[in-house]
Every structure is written in C-alpha cells, then in structure tokens.
Design a protein around this motif. Structure first.
Motif, PDB file in Angstrom:
ATOM      1  N   LYS A 110       0.815  -1.213   0.000  1.00 14.87           N
ATOM      2  CA  LYS A 110       0.000   0.000   0.000  1.00 14.87           C
ATOM      3  C   LYS A 110       0.855   1.274   0.000  1.00 14.87           C
ATOM      4  CE  LYS A 110      -2.074   0.936   3.976  1.00 14.87           C
ATOM      5  NZ  LYS A 110      -2.983   0.790   5.112  1.00 14.87           N
ATOM      6  N   TYR A 111       1.880   1.307   0.870  1.00  9.89           N
ATOM      7  CA  TYR A 111       2.713   2.515   0.966  1.00  9.89           C
ATOM      8  C   TYR A 111       3.818   2.543  -0.077  1.00  9.89           C
ATOM      9  CZ  TYR A 111       0.454   2.919   5.530  1.00  9.89           C
ATOM     10  OH  TYR A 111      -0.467   3.015   6.523  1.00  9.89           O
ATOM     11  N   ASN A 112       4.391   1.358  -0.352  1.00 16.19           N
ATOM     12  CA  ASN A 112       5.512   1.309  -1.300  1.00 16.19           C
ATOM     13  C   ASN A 112       5.054   1.609  -2.722  1.00 16.19           C
ATOM     14  OD1 ASN A 112       8.529   0.471  -1.375  1.00 16.19           O
ATOM     15  ND2 ASN A 112       7.639  -0.611  -3.124  1.00 16.19           N
ATOM     16  N   PHE A 113       3.797   1.229  -3.050  1.00 18.47           N
ATOM     17  CA  PHE A 113       3.319   1.417  -4.417  1.00 18.47           C
ATOM     18  C   PHE A 113       1.984   2.155  -4.506  1.00 18.47           C
ATOM     19  CE2 PHE A 113       5.941  -2.570  -5.105  1.00 18.47           C
ATOM     20  CZ  PHE A 113       6.927  -1.940  -5.849  1.00 18.47           C
ATOM     21  N   GLU A 114       0.941   1.551  -3.913  1.00 19.92           N
ATOM     22  CA  GLU A 114      -0.403   2.039  -4.230  1.00 19.92           C
ATOM     23  C   GLU A 114      -0.622   3.513  -3.935  1.00 19.92           C
ATOM     24  OE1 GLU A 114      -3.799  -0.509  -3.260  1.00 19.92           O
ATOM     25  OE2 GLU A 114      -2.417  -2.172  -3.665  1.00 19.92           O
ATOM     26  N   MET A 115      -0.238   3.937  -2.739  1.00 23.27           N
ATOM     27  CA  MET A 115      -0.490   5.337  -2.386  1.00 23.27           C
ATOM     28  C   MET A 115       0.502   6.286  -3.053  1.00 23.27           C
ATOM     29  SD  MET A 115      -1.857   4.980   1.477  1.00 23.27           S
ATOM     30  CE  MET A 115      -2.426   6.669   1.653  1.00 23.27           C
ATOM     31  N   LEU A 116       1.441   5.707  -3.803  1.00 23.83           N
ATOM     32  CA  LEU A 116       2.339   6.536  -4.625  1.00 23.83           C
ATOM     33  C   LEU A 116       1.864   6.525  -6.075  1.00 23.83           C
ATOM     34  CD1 LEU A 116       5.727   5.416  -3.073  1.00 23.83           C
ATOM     35  CD2 LEU A 116       4.816   7.750  -3.026  1.00 23.83           C
ATOM     36  N   SER A 121      10.470   6.257  -1.016  1.00 25.94           N
ATOM     37  CA  SER A 121       9.294   7.100  -1.269  1.00 25.94           C
ATOM     38  C   SER A 121       8.075   6.790  -0.377  1.00 25.94           C
ATOM     39  CB  SER A 121       8.911   7.027  -2.747  1.00 25.94           C
ATOM     40  OG  SER A 121      10.016   7.380  -3.547  1.00 25.94           O
ATOM     41  N   PRO A 122       7.857   5.541   0.065  1.00 23.87           N
ATOM     42  CA  PRO A 122       6.721   5.321   0.976  1.00 23.87           C
ATOM     43  C   PRO A 122       6.780   6.183   2.230  1.00 23.87           C
ATOM     44  CG  PRO A 122       8.149   3.368   0.865  1.00 23.87           C
ATOM     45  CD  PRO A 122       8.499   4.255  -0.281  1.00 23.87           C
ATOM     46  N   VAL A 123       7.970   6.645   2.595  1.00 22.43           N
ATOM     47  CA  VAL A 123       8.067   7.502   3.786  1.00 22.43           C
ATOM     48  C   VAL A 123       7.401   8.861   3.535  1.00 22.43           C
ATOM     49  CG1 VAL A 123       9.618   8.407   5.560  1.00 22.43           C
ATOM     50  CG2 VAL A 123      10.194   6.292   4.390  1.00 22.43           C
ATOM     51  N   GLN A 124       7.303   9.251   2.257  1.00 30.39           N
ATOM     52  CA  GLN A 124       6.521  10.459   1.920  1.00 30.39           C
ATOM     53  C   GLN A 124       5.089  10.270   2.396  1.00 30.39           C
ATOM     54  OE1 GLN A 124       6.424  11.829  -2.132  1.00 30.39           O
ATOM     55  NE2 GLN A 124       8.498  11.143  -2.574  1.00 30.39           N
ATOM     56  N   VAL A 125       4.524   9.119   2.013  1.00 28.09           N
ATOM     57  CA  VAL A 125       3.131   8.833   2.362  1.00 28.09           C
ATOM     58  C   VAL A 125       2.965   8.791   3.877  1.00 28.09           C
ATOM     59  CG1 VAL A 125       1.293   7.096   2.181  1.00 28.09           C
ATOM     60  CG2 VAL A 125       2.797   7.544   0.218  1.00 28.09           C
TER      61      VAL A 125
END
Ligand code: DAH
Length: 349
Positions: free
Chosen positions: A139-145, A174-178
């Motif tokens: 979810k964080y590594n891909f979907e919400m990006l 980038s998941p840390v952005q989310v």
C-alpha cells in the motif's frame, strides 16, 4: 604442682612463638604443636598417666597452652597475609607514566559519512530527518504513490516479498513520503528527508546491488513549485561538491510526481569537460524528482487545490562513489575494511 611435660612444651613454645616468621614457618609450627603428633596433641594422651586428682589441673594447663598457641597463630596469620597482600599490591601498581596500549578507533563508514553530510545540509534548511520501516506494505511502497497493482512501473522495482503480495522489503524510500503526510494529518509545512536502506531484486554487479541506500525528500506547503526544487538541489550539490558544481533538470517520468525530472550535476571528476565517468557528456544524473502528484497528496489527506509540494530521491552510494572515486558499488557491502578504510584516511592520526 607443675607437670614436667607441660613445662617442657611451654619452654619450647616460648622460643618458637616469635615475631619474625613467614607463612610457611607458621604452618610448620601449627603441625608441630597441633598436628596429629603435635606436642600439644600428645599432651592430651598423657592424661591417662596423670593421677585422678591432678587430671583437672593438667587438662586446664593443656588448654591454656592450646589457647596461647591458637591466639598467636591467628594473629600472626592475619598479620602475615596482610603483608603479602600489600606487597602484591605494591608490585602490581599501575605505572601511569608508561605509554598506553594503542586502541584502534573505528571510523564512520564512508556511506554513513555522505549521508551525514546530506543531513547537515538539509537540517540547516529546516528539514526534519525522519525514519521509515524497511519492511513495508505494498500500500505505501506502491499504491499510495499512484502505482496501483498491475502497473508496469512495478516491474522496474521488483523486490523481496515477505508475506504474500502485501508485505515486502521497500524498493524505495518514497513510501516515507506517504507515511509522513498521513502522520502530518493535513498540517503544513512538511520538510523532511529520509535516508534508509532499500532493496531490489537485482543481480549484483559493479553498478547494481540488491541492497542500497536512498535519501528521500519531501516538502509540502502553499505555492511550492519546481523552482523551489531547483534551488534546493543547487544548494545541496554546491554544498557537497563545491561552488562550481551546476545542476540541470531533464524531463522524466515518475508516477508520484507531475512534472517529473532527472537532476544532473556537472561531472565532479572532469568538472564538465567530459571523461569516462560522465561518458563524455560532462553531466552525471544523480536525482529523480518532481512536483508531488495531486493523487498522492489527495490519498494522504492533503487537498491538492490548496497544497503543493516537491519530492526527490537519490542513491547515497552514487554520491559516495563520486566523492571518493569508487567505481564498484559492491565495495560498500563486502565488509572488507581494507577497501573502505582506504577512502577514509583523514580520520586517522
Ligand atoms: N523513488 C524513486 C526511485 O527509486 C526516486 C524518486 C523519484 C523519488 C522521484 C522521488 C521522486 O521522491 O519525486 O527510483
């Protein structure tokens, strides 16, 4: 009436119980008087030859002798043991004037040093340095990006899956952005960088490693534009590599930024003249970046009509390789200190 035997032992004892003696002699005396065939022990067996009316007095005399010996023995033993201990302490005294044994001091890994330098630059501009998990959710590594399941962009970031298809080793920071935006709950400004380990299902070679370090950055506020990103990149690379270093943007494509850019800097090896490091172009690509995609802002609770932001991400090894003139990424991970230490002489005496 004095008993002759007792008087004999007494007079021998008077000569024996002297002050100057060592522990070995003391032990010999103990055997001489109180051992199985000791003089005092033998007096005990004399008692049967003593007339009944004298037995009591005899017994008391023997006891007196024994007590005298015991007192002497205990006191002398304690005194001698103390002497031995003091002598030992005296001999073992630490001589603080002696040259010390050299302790080998460790130095930070060059990768860590580069990351710290980058942190310094961003901290001075008011950024927070944040952390995120290496084991991440899809979810964080891909979907919400903005990279839904089945998106072809996932192919380039194939990674290691821990449980089914949902839990993985993050392929980017980038998941840390989310995570930061979700935690920010719509509050601004957000100014953060996140250095951390990332993973890809790559075969290791001179320029690929299944594990590497990325540094992510995110700014969210009002009226943030591409020019803010340009200024920020400019400051970063001038601070890292010197005032002459220039940055340029080239159009690119990332799912979580729109527009997206690649940031190039003038080759630090040849100062832009052209060499084999920059493949004779004078430029080296160091960062992927862009203006945060409205979908990404929206999914993390920031209204893209009100807020905007920029984001960037780069590999720390790449910078370290340029800074220390290393041409194989595996040097960072093969744990051979002889290799990484050669780049770090300045920390040694
Ligand atoms: N995560 C990207 C990668 O691993 C790098 C990147 C590109 C990060 C653009 C960003 C960005 O934050 O805006 O290739």
């Amino acid at each position: 009436m004095k008993n002759k035997k007792i008087e004999e032992v007494k007079s021998v004892m008077e000569k024996d119980l002297k002050e100057h003696i060592d522990l070995k002699e003391l032990e010999e005396l103990r055997v001489k008087y109180l051992g199985k065939k000791g003089l005092i022990t033998e007096l005990n067996s004399e008692i049967k030859n003593i007339p009944n009316e004298e037995k009591k007095a005899f017994g008391m005399e023997v006891n007196n002798l024994r007590n005298t010996f015991n007192t002497y023995y205990e006191e002398t033993k304690e005194k001698l043991e103390l002497e031995v201990l003091n002598k030992k302490l005296e001999e073992e005294k630490i001589d603080i004037t002696l040259p010390a044994t050299k302790v080998k001091v460790g130095a930070p890994h060059i990768l860590e040093k580069v990351i710290e330098e980058v942190e310094e630059v961003f901290l001075s501009m008011g950024y927070d340095v944040v952390d995120g998990p290496e084991i991440e959710e899809d979810k964080y590594n891909f979907e919400m990006l903005n990279i839904p399941k089945g998106h072809p962009a996932r192919d380039a970031q194939d990674t290691f899956y821990i449980e089914g298809e949902e839990i993985l080793l993050r392929s980017q920071t980038s998941p840390v952005q989310v995570r930061t935006m979700l935690k920010g709950e719509g509050k601004v400004p957000i100014r953060m960088i996140c250095p951390g380990k990332t993973y890809r299902r790559d075969d290791d070679d001179a320029s690929h490693s299944h594990q590497f370090m990325q540094i992510e950055g995110l700014v969210v506020d009002k009226n943030i534009s591409l020019s803010d990103l340009k200024g920020t990149m400019d400051i970063l690379f001038k601070r890292l590599f010197g005032k002459d270093v220039e940055t340029r943007f080239r159009p690119s494509y990332y799912q979580f930024t729109e527009p997206s850019v690649e940031v190039d800097i003038t080759c630090v090896n040849c100062h832009g003249k052209g060499c084999n490091v920059c493949k004779n172009t004078g430029w080296v690509t160091v960062v992927g970046a862009g203006v945060v995609h409205p979908n990404v802002l929206r999914m993390s609770g920031y209204d893209p009509k009100v807020w905007s932001g920029f984001a960037f991400g780069f590999g720390a090894e790449r910078l370290a390789m340029m800074k220390y003139d290393i041409n194989d990424i595996r040097v960072f991970y093969n744990t051979d200190l002889r290799e990484t230490n050669t780049f770090d002489r300045e920390d040694e005496e």
